[in-house]
Motif scaffolding. Structure first.
Motif, PDB file in Angstrom:
ATOM      1  N   LEU A   1     -21.827  69.863  87.951  1.00 14.04           N
ATOM      2  CA  LEU A   1     -22.119  70.105  89.464  1.00 14.04           C
ATOM      3  C   LEU A   1     -23.345  70.751  89.695  1.00 14.04           C
ATOM      4  N   LYS A   2     -23.497  71.903  89.028  1.00 19.81           N
ATOM      5  CA  LYS A   2     -24.600  72.539  89.275  1.00 19.81           C
ATOM      6  C   LYS A   2     -26.029  71.716  88.765  1.00 19.81           C
ATOM      7  N   GLN A   3     -25.682  70.848  87.642  1.00 21.73           N
ATOM      8  CA  GLN A   3     -26.678  69.956  87.388  1.00 21.73           C
ATOM      9  C   GLN A   3     -26.990  68.968  88.098  1.00 21.73           C
ATOM     10  N   GLU A   4     -26.117  68.757  89.069  1.00 21.31           N
ATOM     11  CA  GLU A   4     -26.181  67.756  90.293  1.00 21.31           C
ATOM     12  C   GLU A   4     -25.729  66.238  89.774  1.00 21.31           C
ATOM     13  N   VAL A   5     -25.043  66.338  88.632  1.00 23.39           N
ATOM     14  CA  VAL A   5     -24.268  65.083  88.242  1.00 23.39           C
ATOM     15  C   VAL A   5     -23.484  64.823  89.360  1.00 23.39           C
ATOM     16  N   ASP A   6     -23.304  63.249  89.517  1.00 28.37           N
ATOM     17  CA  ASP A   6     -22.685  62.689  90.463  1.00 28.37           C
ATOM     18  C   ASP A   6     -21.236  62.952  90.492  1.00 28.37           C
ATOM     19  N   GLU A   7     -20.677  63.120  91.464  1.00 24.62           N
ATOM     20  CA  GLU A   7     -19.078  63.731  91.605  1.00 24.62           C
ATOM     21  C   GLU A   7     -18.088  62.958  91.056  1.00 24.62           C
ATOM     22  N   GLU A   8     -18.498  61.674  91.408  1.00 26.17           N
ATOM     23  CA  GLU A   8     -17.712  60.589  90.777  1.00 26.17           C
ATOM     24  C   GLU A   8     -17.802  60.431  89.209  1.00 26.17           C
ATOM     25  N   LEU A   9     -18.897  60.783  88.609  1.00 22.52           N
ATOM     26  CA  LEU A   9     -19.198  60.545  87.187  1.00 22.52           C
ATOM     27  C   LEU A   9     -18.429  62.082  86.509  1.00 22.52           C
ATOM     28  N   VAL A  10     -18.514  63.248  87.233  1.00 16.01           N
ATOM     29  CA  VAL A  10     -17.912  64.363  86.869  1.00 16.01           C
ATOM     30  C   VAL A  10     -16.348  64.035  86.883  1.00 16.01           C
ATOM     31  N   GLY A  11     -15.931  63.451  87.776  1.00 17.99           N
ATOM     32  CA  GLY A  11     -14.139  63.150  87.929  1.00 17.99           C
ATOM     33  C   GLY A  11     -14.016  62.393  86.806  1.00 17.99           C
ATOM     34  N   LYS A  12     -14.807  61.371  86.513  1.00 18.05           N
ATOM     35  CA  LYS A  12     -14.399  60.311  85.535  1.00 18.05           C
ATOM     36  C   LYS A  12     -14.109  61.149  84.217  1.00 18.05           C
ATOM     37  N   LEU A  13     -15.306  61.980  83.992  1.00 15.05           N
ATOM     38  CA  LEU A  13     -15.105  62.587  82.638  1.00 15.05           C
ATOM     39  C   LEU A  13     -14.191  63.779  82.460  1.00 15.05           C
ATOM     40  N   LEU A  14     -13.848  64.383  83.528  1.00 18.40           N
ATOM     41  CA  LEU A  14     -12.890  65.473  83.468  1.00 18.40           C
ATOM     42  C   LEU A  14     -11.348  64.545  83.211  1.00 18.40           C
ATOM     43  N   ASP A  15     -11.237  63.480  83.890  1.00 16.41           N
ATOM     44  CA  ASP A  15      -9.958  62.730  83.897  1.00 16.41           C
ATOM     45  C   ASP A  15      -9.920  62.280  82.276  1.00 16.41           C
ATOM     46  N   TRP A  16     -10.789  61.874  81.691  1.00 15.49           N
ATOM     47  CA  TRP A  16     -10.730  61.527  80.316  1.00 15.49           C
ATOM     48  C   TRP A  16     -10.432  62.883  79.368  1.00 15.49           C
ATOM     49  N   LEU A  17     -10.853  63.917  79.569  1.00 11.54           N
ATOM     50  CA  LEU A  17     -10.897  65.234  79.133  1.00 11.54           C
ATOM     51  C   LEU A  17      -9.217  65.629  79.151  1.00 11.54           C
ATOM     52  N   GLN A  18      -9.123  65.617  80.488  1.00 10.83           N
ATOM     53  CA  GLN A  18      -7.481  66.155  80.503  1.00 10.83           C
ATOM     54  C   GLN A  18      -6.610  65.060  79.719  1.00 10.83           C
ATOM     55  N   GLU A  19      -6.936  63.774  79.480  1.00  3.57           N
ATOM     56  CA  GLU A  19      -5.960  62.880  78.873  1.00  3.57           C
ATOM     57  C   GLU A  19      -6.017  63.311  77.313  1.00  3.57           C
ATOM     58  N   GLN A  20      -7.209  63.820  76.883  1.00  3.13           N
ATOM     59  CA  GLN A  20      -7.198  64.196  75.473  1.00  3.13           C
ATOM     60  C   GLN A  20      -6.296  65.518  75.280  1.00  3.13           C
ATOM     61  N   GLN A  21      -6.412  66.398  76.289  1.00  7.23           N
ATOM     62  CA  GLN A  21      -5.933  67.682  76.245  1.00  7.23           C
ATOM     63  C   GLN A  21      -4.264  67.380  76.505  1.00  7.23           C
ATOM     64  N   THR A  22      -3.792  66.470  77.098  1.00  4.81           N
ATOM     65  CA  THR A  22      -2.495  65.892  77.207  1.00  4.81           C
ATOM     66  C   THR A  22      -2.134  65.413  75.748  1.00  4.81           C
ATOM     67  N   LEU A  23      -2.873  64.636  75.353  1.00  2.00           N
ATOM     68  CA  LEU A  23      -2.522  64.181  73.901  1.00  2.00           C
ATOM     69  C   LEU A  23      -2.436  64.938  72.546  1.00  2.00           C
ATOM     70  N   SER A  24      -3.214  66.303  72.897  1.00  2.00           N
ATOM     71  CA  SER A  24      -3.334  67.327  71.861  1.00  2.00           C
ATOM     72  C   SER A  24      -2.138  68.195  72.028  1.00  2.00           C
ATOM     73  N   SER A  25      -1.522  68.141  73.174  1.00  2.00           N
ATOM     74  CA  SER A  25      -0.359  68.794  73.638  1.00  2.00           C
ATOM     75  C   SER A  25      -0.899  70.483  73.534  1.00  2.00           C
ATOM     76  N   VAL A  26      -1.890  70.841  73.563  1.00  2.00           N
ATOM     77  CA  VAL A  26      -2.548  72.137  73.314  1.00  2.00           C
ATOM     78  C   VAL A  26      -3.570  72.457  74.458  1.00  2.00           C
ATOM     79  N   GLU A  27      -3.925  73.679  74.852  1.00  2.00           N
ATOM     80  CA  GLU A  27      -5.135  73.603  75.788  1.00  2.00           C
ATOM     81  C   GLU A  27      -6.316  73.745  74.731  1.00  2.00           C
ATOM     82  N   LEU A  28      -7.186  72.952  74.909  1.00  2.00           N
ATOM     83  CA  LEU A  28      -8.831  72.770  74.297  1.00  2.00           C
ATOM     84  C   LEU A  28      -9.493  73.890  74.451  1.00  2.00           C
ATOM     85  N   GLU A  29      -9.934  74.391  73.396  1.00  2.00           N
ATOM     86  CA  GLU A  29     -10.958  75.483  73.356  1.00  2.00           C
ATOM     87  C   GLU A  29     -12.272  75.076  74.167  1.00  2.00           C
ATOM     88  N   ALA A  30     -13.125  75.949  74.376  1.00  2.00           N
ATOM     89  CA  ALA A  30     -14.326  75.768  75.125  1.00  2.00           C
ATOM     90  C   ALA A  30     -15.160  74.799  74.278  1.00  2.00           C
TER      91      ALA A  30
END
Length: 404
Positions: free
Chosen positions: A152-181
């Motif tokens: 968001l600080k880089q002014e990426v469109d909010e819709e694109l940010v939301g789409k990317l974060l949704d995918w990352l949360q799916e990956q985190q759910t599949l891994s069953s552990v909190e992903l490191e930075a």
């Protein structure tokens, strides 16, 4: 029933008084414009007369259930929503039994009443959105939250940010552990590179003999043309020629002529589309012709069509839109929307060294499916320009995970 008459400047003032003096169960029976004061019938002021009433034995209406917002904003949310609820009741409820005075027809809602209703609706939408965002923030892991803030600080469109974060949360759910930075950043980079893959091979077509450069004033078209000309002549051994139609800007022709003299490149000046055939004949022995167009107000359809008329020729060629990363994203979007109507499919970004915000590149590429050809920075000819590479760009966009 208790009835009261109010003389106010505007309806919102009356609603506030009614709510304070008669309570939230009060209803507005009548509103009309009147004139008061003045001198001998002149200079009278316009006021609003509002008649309101409340049943003295009215039972307290149950409040509709509200979704509880985040704890830190609970008090503010509750206060605003209760105010909105009472205002809506006061304005929107149908009249109850007439007061003990001659019954008058209730006038249709005026513009002031409609304005209040719209304000209430917008307020409710805002509070629901804020509550959802707060819930999302609490649900995100610290690395995901840091990535969101970075994008968001880089002014990426909010819709694109939301789409990317949704995918990352799916990956985190599949891994069953909190992903490191570092893992979050690595996954984000791979997904962004996947999105950009169809646009990662944009370049100036080697078969094009004429390349037109269009864009607003001050984005660096002339300097960019000089950089590309040096690249083509020094590195690739091509014979290059210049054409400029930028006769609106003072010293624009002289600037390009200076570069032409340094690079030993012939240059032609055109003032209208009718001058182009002659210019092409003068440069008939050149392998590549780079054409500089005037920077105009490209929010104007007329100016865009004027420039487009200069781009029409029987020569094999293409057009590159030049945009500065120091410009506003909204302005770049407006300009791109104008030019894609005329078939422009390629874009070149300049002034990379004058900003630390790069999200506009991603937004424009994915929104308009533009092919990026180069990223330019600085004034050094020909060094400060390089072909667009998705991997290098994404590294700039995301930065280092441990620094966020």
């Amino acid at each position: 029933m208790r009835v009261k008459r109010y003389i106010v400047e505007a309806l919102p003032e009356a609603v506030s008084l009614i709510r304070t003096e008669l309570g939230k169960d009060a209803i507005i029976l009548e509103t009309k414009e009147i004139k008061v004061g003045g001198f001998m019938g002149m200079f009278r002021k316009r006021k609003m007369e509002v008649i309101a009433a409340v049943e003295t034995n009215a039972a307290k209406a149950p409040e509709p259930p509200l979704r509880k917002p985040a704890p830190e904003v609970a008090a503010v949310v509750e206060q605003i929503l209760q105010t909105a609820q009472r205002s809506s009741t006061a304005v929107a409820e149908p009249p109850k039994p007439a007061p003990p005075e001659p019954e008058k027809p209730v006038e249709k809602r005026g513009s002031q009443e409609q304005f209040i209703i719209e304000e209430i609706r917008e307020l409710r939408s805002f509070m629901v959105k804020m509550s959802k965002e707060r819930s999302d923030l609490h649900a995100m892991s610290p690395p995901l939250l840091a990535l969101k803030q970075r994008l968001l600080k880089q002014e990426v469109d909010e819709e694109l940010v939301g789409k990317l974060l949704d995918w990352l949360q799916e990956q985190q759910t599949l891994s069953s552990v909190e992903l490191e930075a570092e893992t979050v950043w690595s996954l984000a980079a791979s997904k962004l590179e996947e999105w950009l893959e169809p646009f990662n091979h944009g370049r100036i077509d080697p078969s094009a003999r004429v390349v037109h450069f269009v864009g607003p004033t001050g984005v660096g078209k002339t300097t960019t043309i000089a950089k590309l000309a040096a690249e083509q002549t020094i590195k690739l051994g091509k014979k290059v020629g210049f054409i400029t139609s930028d006769t609106y800007r003072i010293a624009a022709v002289d600037q390009l002529r200076t570069y032409a003299n340094i690079l030993n490149v012939p240059m032609e000046v055109v003032f209208s589309p009718m001058d182009l055939p002659k210019a092409y004949r003068q440069l008939a022995e050149r392998d590549l012709i780079l054409m500089d167009t005037a920077g105009r107000n490209f929010r104007s359809e007329l100016h865009v069509s004027e420039v487009n008329s200069l781009l029409q020729s029987d020569q094999p060629g293409e057009t590159v839109l030049v945009l500065s990363l120091t410009g506003k994203t909204a302005d770049m979007v407006a300009i791109a929307e104008r030019f894609i109507q005329y078939g422009v499919q390629k874009v070149l970004f300049t002034k990379l060294d004058e900003t630390e915000v790069y999200g506009a590149i991603l937004n424009l590429i994915l929104r308009f499916e533009l092919q990026p050809t180069h990223l330019a920075s600085g004034q050094t000819v020909p060094d400060d320009i390089a072909p667009f590479q998705a991997g290098s760009y994404i590294a700039m966009l995301l930065g280092e995970a441990l620094n966020e």
